[in-house]
Write an enzyme that holds these catalytic residues in place. Structure first.
Site, mmCIF file in Angstrom:
data_model
loop_
_atom_site.group_PDB
_atom_site.id
_atom_site.type_symbol
_atom_site.label_atom_id
_atom_site.label_comp_id
_atom_site.label_asym_id
_atom_site.label_seq_id
_atom_site.Cartn_x
_atom_site.Cartn_y
_atom_site.Cartn_z
ATOM 1 C CG PHE A 51 -1.808 -1.200 1.348
ATOM 2 C CD1 PHE A 51 -3.132 -1.128 0.930
ATOM 3 C CD2 PHE A 51 -1.336 -2.408 1.858
ATOM 4 C CE1 PHE A 51 -3.978 -2.231 1.025
ATOM 5 C CE2 PHE A 51 -2.177 -3.512 1.960
ATOM 6 C CZ PHE A 51 -3.500 -3.430 1.538
ATOM 7 C CG ASP B 128 1.201 2.307 6.059
ATOM 8 O OD1 ASP B 128 0.375 2.242 6.990
ATOM 9 O OD2 ASP B 128 1.726 3.382 5.684
ATOM 10 C CG ASP C 192 -1.680 3.260 -3.284
ATOM 11 O OD1 ASP C 192 -1.252 3.288 -2.110
ATOM 12 O OD2 ASP C 192 -2.778 3.759 -3.628
ATOM 13 C CB CYS D 203 -3.240 4.140 10.627
ATOM 14 S SG CYS D 203 -4.285 3.895 9.190
ATOM 15 C CG ASN E 287 -7.828 -4.772 -4.440
ATOM 16 O OD1 ASN E 287 -7.162 -4.984 -3.418
ATOM 17 N ND2 ASN E 287 -9.133 -4.742 -4.443
ATOM 18 C CB ALA E 288 -2.761 -4.348 -1.874
HETATM 19 N N1 SAH Z 1 2.686 3.531 3.106
HETATM 20 C C1 SAH Z 1 2.299 4.832 2.637
HETATM 21 C C2 SAH Z 1 0.940 5.256 3.134
HETATM 22 C C3 SAH Z 1 -0.160 4.293 2.785
HETATM 23 S S1 SAH Z 1 -1.747 4.925 3.096
HETATM 24 C C4 SAH Z 1 3.346 5.842 3.088
HETATM 25 O O1 SAH Z 1 4.030 5.584 4.070
HETATM 26 O O2 SAH Z 1 3.467 6.890 2.449
HETATM 27 C C5 SAH Z 1 -2.734 3.676 2.461
HETATM 28 C C6 SAH Z 1 -2.720 3.574 0.951
HETATM 29 O O3 SAH Z 1 -3.464 2.418 0.589
HETATM 30 C C7 SAH Z 1 -3.356 4.734 0.204
HETATM 31 O O4 SAH Z 1 -2.415 5.296 -0.667
HETATM 32 C C8 SAH Z 1 -4.512 4.093 -0.596
HETATM 33 O O5 SAH Z 1 -4.629 4.618 -1.917
HETATM 34 C C9 SAH Z 1 -4.078 2.661 -0.664
HETATM 35 N N2 SAH Z 1 -5.130 1.647 -0.813
HETATM 36 C C10 SAH Z 1 -6.364 1.621 -0.268
HETATM 37 N N3 SAH Z 1 -6.989 0.465 -0.573
HETATM 38 C C11 SAH Z 1 -6.114 -0.259 -1.330
HETATM 39 C C12 SAH Z 1 -6.172 -1.530 -1.943
HETATM 40 N N4 SAH Z 1 -7.243 -2.321 -1.827
HETATM 41 N N5 SAH Z 1 -5.089 -1.939 -2.636
HETATM 42 C C13 SAH Z 1 -3.993 -1.170 -2.754
HETATM 43 N N6 SAH Z 1 -3.895 0.048 -2.190
HETATM 44 C C14 SAH Z 1 -4.938 0.491 -1.489
#
Ligand code: SAH
Length: 406
Positions: free
Chosen positions: A239, A310, A261, A350, A289-290
């Site tokens: 993420f 994250d 992401d 978080c 999608n992760a």
């Molecule tokens: N690790 C990053 C912050 C991540 S915040 C840093 O330290 O800068 C969470 C992120 O997850 C966001 O950018 C959001 O777009 C992404 N996200 C939300 N759902 C997701 C999914 N199903 N698959 C992939 N990314 C996702």
């Protein structure tokens, strides 16, 4: 006559100073250092005032305890500004912000990039200010602070002499205060997105359309952790947003980094940040999608030495914790399965409603189901420029664990 006047309640323009009087026994939390007063804790209000004003807080015997921003439209009717009766007009805001700067300086934190004001934890409830080099980004979250916006800009200009100040109060929490969302420059003109130098990395920060104020500054010390564990590693940052962990890992000597992401914009900025640091040869960023990609990587037999998880907050309410647990378990299980022996998982939550204890239990279950033995090697939280008030557990939300697979 003189004596009578001195003994009488404090007068304000001939009227008694407006105040909220707490129910019996409802002053304990406040005395212990918790900065909120809930509607149900107030016995009665006294005097003439408007929501957003500063009024006195008193115990049931009418002894003064604090002064607070009041807003009867919110469940949190009082937000404590001071435990003394002090004038909160004039220099108050400027002095508080100067204190916040001085505290960070004492901790040896980067003065150029980071959170410079963190709401309750800096005794300025409802105000967040992040610094990205010449630009400051403010979030104004309560009615009381909103009424002070002119003063906030003035104090920030005086203390930081910034190129500009941008407001990112586009947050739904403002609804609870009866406020509309607000976004745009408060001062100065932004020609380009700010670029900062953060721990040796050049990063362009999307303060206008990015998440939060542009970066997840609360993860800063944890990004460095990814750098430390990355030497020669094949890394997955699932993420990745604009590449906080991924770019630190690449700079830390990773053999290759894959960042995922769901947001195309985030991935595009991660890519351009990689190029800005000549790291694009070892970094790949993909939009997707992760959850699906983690499952796919597992079934394709892909293996990694460092995986970072994250995800966004899976729950914003107590009621939705069960669904969140399922989400955390799924991604952690997949991540543990695709780690090589000796590999490290950096896993974060978080969600305030997910306690560290519950989070650790989920990871343990995931490890069991993945048939991996894990050892916890680091337990971390939010960066020190996002301080935690021991009396207010709500001020701690971030959990970051590093586990080694054996
Ligand atoms: N690790 C990053 C912050 C991540 S915040 C840093 O330290 O800068 C969470 C992120 O997850 C966001 O950018 C959001 O777009 C992404 N996200 C939300 N759902 C997701 C999914 N199903 N698959 C992939 N990314 C996702």
């Amino acid at each position: 006559m003189q004596g009578r006047v001195a003994d009488s309640p404090l007068l304000f323009c001939g009227m008694p100073m407006p105040s909220m009087i707490l129910r019996k026994g409802r002053d304990q939390r406040l005395k212990a250092g918790h900065p909120w007063i809930y509607a149900g804790e107030v016995e009665r209000f006294r005097g003439e005032f408007q929501d957003g004003d500063v009024i006195d807080v008193k115990d049931h015997r009418e002894r003064p305890l604090a002064c607070a921003h009041v807003n009867r439209q919110s469940q949190i009717v009082g937000r404590v500004l001071s435990l003394q009766r002090e004038p909160v007009e004039g220099a108050f805001l400027r002095t508080r912000i100067a204190d916040a700067i001085a505290c960070r300086k004492r901790l040896g934190l980067d003065p150029g990039v980071g959170r410079v004001v963190y709401s309750e934890a800096d005794f300025l409830p409802g105000l967040i200010v992040d610094r990205y080099g010449g630009w400051l980004v403010a979030q104004i979250l309560t009615l009381g602070m909103d009424r002070w916006r002119g003063r906030i800009v003035e104090a920030l200009r005086e203390l930081f002499q910034p190129e500009g100040i941008y407001e990112r109060s586009d947050m739904s929490v403002r609804e609870h205060e009866g406020l509309p969302v607000a976004k745009g420059p408060l001062w100065g003109e932004m020609r380009d997105l700010p670029e900062v130098l953060l721990d040796g990395l050049r990063l362009r920060v999307d303060v206008v359309n990015g998440q939060k104020t542009g970066l997840f500054l609360d993860q800063r010390q944890n990004w460095a952790l990814a750098g430390r564990y990355a030497q020669g590693a094949r890394v997955l940052d699932a993420f990745c947003y604009t590449g906080g962990f991924a770019l630190h890992a690449a700079k830390g000597g990773a053999a290759s980094v894959l960042g995922l992401d769901i947001s195309e914009d985030a991935v595009a900025l991660a890519r351009s940040n990689a190029a800005l640091n000549d790291l694009e040869g070892r970094c790949t960023f993909e939009a997707g999608n992760a959850f699906d990609r983690l499952r796919g990587l597992d079934s394709q037999g892909e293996r990694f030495d460092l995986v970072v998880l994250d995800p966004p907050s899976f729950t914003r309410s107590k009621g939705a914790v069960e669904g969140a647990v399922r989400g955390y378990k799924e991604i952690n299980l997949r991540a543990l399965k695709i780690l090589n022996p000796g590999g490290v998982l950096i896993t974060c939550s978080c969600s305030y409603h997910m306690s560290e204890e519950a989070f650790r239990a989920v990871i343990n279950e995931a490890a069991q189901d993945a048939r991996r033995r894990v050892r916890l090697v680091e337990v971390r939280t939010q960066a020190p420029d996002h301080p935690i008030l021991p009396a207010a557990k709500e001020t701690q939300y971030l959990k970051c664990l590093a586990l080694q697979v054996v």
